[in-house]
Scaffold this motif. Sequence first.
Motif, PDB file in Angstrom:
ATOM      1  N   VAL A   1       0.860  -1.184   0.000  1.00  0.00           N
ATOM      2  CA  VAL A   1       0.000   0.000   0.000  1.00  0.00           C
ATOM      3  C   VAL A   1       0.895   1.231   0.000  1.00  0.00           C
ATOM      4  O   VAL A   1       1.945   1.250   0.645  1.00  0.00           O
ATOM      5  N   VAL A   2       0.509   2.232  -0.790  1.00  0.00           N
ATOM      6  CA  VAL A   2       1.263   3.482  -0.867  1.00  0.00           C
ATOM      7  C   VAL A   2       0.308   4.640  -0.597  1.00  0.00           C
ATOM      8  O   VAL A   2      -0.910   4.502  -0.724  1.00  0.00           O
ATOM      9  N   LEU A   3       0.850   5.772  -0.216  1.00  0.00           N
ATOM     10  CA  LEU A   3       0.068   6.970   0.051  1.00  0.00           C
ATOM     11  C   LEU A   3       0.201   7.915  -1.142  1.00  0.00           C
ATOM     12  O   LEU A   3       1.314   8.282  -1.529  1.00  0.00           O
ATOM     13  N   TRP A   4      -0.931   8.288  -1.725  1.00  0.00           N
ATOM     14  CA  TRP A   4      -0.935   9.205  -2.859  1.00  0.00           C
ATOM     15  C   TRP A   4      -0.665  10.622  -2.353  1.00  0.00           C
ATOM     16  O   TRP A   4      -1.365  11.107  -1.462  1.00  0.00           O
ATOM     17  N   VAL A   5       0.351  11.274  -2.903  1.00  0.00           N
ATOM     18  CA  VAL A   5       0.708  12.632  -2.479  1.00  0.00           C
ATOM     19  C   VAL A   5      -0.162  13.656  -3.196  1.00  0.00           C
ATOM     20  O   VAL A   5      -0.651  14.605  -2.594  1.00  0.00           O
ATOM     21  N   GLY A   6      -0.357  13.472  -4.471  1.00  0.00           N
ATOM     22  CA  GLY A   6      -1.311  14.284  -5.225  1.00  0.00           C
ATOM     23  C   GLY A   6      -0.987  15.754  -5.340  1.00  0.00           C
ATOM     24  O   GLY A   6       0.144  16.129  -5.603  1.00  0.00           O
ATOM     25  N   LYS A   7      -1.986  16.596  -5.111  1.00  0.00           N
ATOM     26  CA  LYS A   7      -1.909  18.035  -5.390  1.00  0.00           C
ATOM     27  C   LYS A   7      -0.840  18.779  -4.596  1.00  0.00           C
ATOM     28  O   LYS A   7      -0.437  19.864  -4.989  1.00  0.00           O
ATOM     29  N   ILE A   8      -0.389  18.230  -3.479  1.00  0.00           N
ATOM     30  CA  ILE A   8       0.539  18.998  -2.647  1.00  0.00           C
ATOM     31  C   ILE A   8       1.971  18.970  -3.160  1.00  0.00           C
ATOM     32  O   ILE A   8       2.793  19.742  -2.712  1.00  0.00           O
ATOM     33  N   SER A   9       2.278  18.086  -4.118  1.00  0.00           N
ATOM     34  CA  SER A   9       3.629  18.036  -4.674  1.00  0.00           C
ATOM     35  C   SER A   9       3.657  17.141  -5.901  1.00  0.00           C
ATOM     36  O   SER A   9       2.849  16.239  -6.041  1.00  0.00           O
ATOM     37  N   ASP A  10       4.597  17.410  -6.784  1.00  0.00           N
ATOM     38  CA  ASP A  10       4.867  16.501  -7.895  1.00  0.00           C
ATOM     39  C   ASP A  10       6.336  16.629  -8.256  1.00  0.00           C
ATOM     40  O   ASP A  10       7.036  17.506  -7.773  1.00  0.00           O
ATOM     41  N   SER A  11       6.813  15.728  -9.081  1.00  0.00           N
ATOM     42  CA  SER A  11       8.224  15.749  -9.456  1.00  0.00           C
ATOM     43  C   SER A  11       8.470  16.890 -10.443  1.00  0.00           C
ATOM     44  O   SER A  11       7.521  17.461 -10.980  1.00  0.00           O
ATOM     45  N   PRO A  12       9.740  17.242 -10.685  1.00  0.00           N
ATOM     46  CA  PRO A  12      10.038  18.368 -11.578  1.00  0.00           C
ATOM     47  C   PRO A  12       9.423  18.243 -12.973  1.00  0.00           C
ATOM     48  O   PRO A  12       9.129  19.247 -13.604  1.00  0.00           O
ATOM     49  N   ASP A  13       9.190  17.017 -13.441  1.00  0.00           N
ATOM     50  CA  ASP A  13       8.591  16.852 -14.767  1.00  0.00           C
ATOM     51  C   ASP A  13       7.069  16.737 -14.708  1.00  0.00           C
ATOM     52  O   ASP A  13       6.413  16.459 -15.694  1.00  0.00           O
ATOM     53  N   GLY A  14       6.478  16.943 -13.518  1.00  0.00           N
ATOM     54  CA  GLY A  14       5.033  16.909 -13.371  1.00  0.00           C
ATOM     55  C   GLY A  14       4.450  15.541 -13.043  1.00  0.00           C
ATOM     56  O   GLY A  14       3.248  15.405 -12.899  1.00  0.00           O
ATOM     57  N   THR A  15       5.303  14.521 -12.909  1.00  0.00           N
ATOM     58  CA  THR A  15       4.832  13.189 -12.561  1.00  0.00           C
ATOM     59  C   THR A  15       4.317  13.197 -11.130  1.00  0.00           C
ATOM     60  O   THR A  15       4.985  13.696 -10.232  1.00  0.00           O
TER      61      THR A  15
END
Length: 83
Positions: free
Chosen positions: A20-34
């Motif tokens: 199980v993983v926790l979705w980070v979503g709107k609060i952050s993304d990688s430099p390429d938008g992933t």
Amino acid sequence: MLQTGDLLFVNNNSGKLSHVVLWVGKISDSPDGTPLILDSTGTGATDLKGTSIPDGIYLRAFKRSSWYATRASHVLRIIPEDK
């Protein structure tokens, strides 16, 4: 649509729940938008620069071709989004 804090359950190669993983979503993304997830896993994952991500709890990219995406089972939302 996934929301920050959603729990994403992942099957192993045998089709049984294993992770199980926790979705980070709107609060952050990688430099390429992933989009990012918070996960604790073993070696083998790399960041955008190809640098190995160590064992333990780290942010990881949720790539469409990743094990997480191809083996996703279901999502559980514990806390509903504020409106």
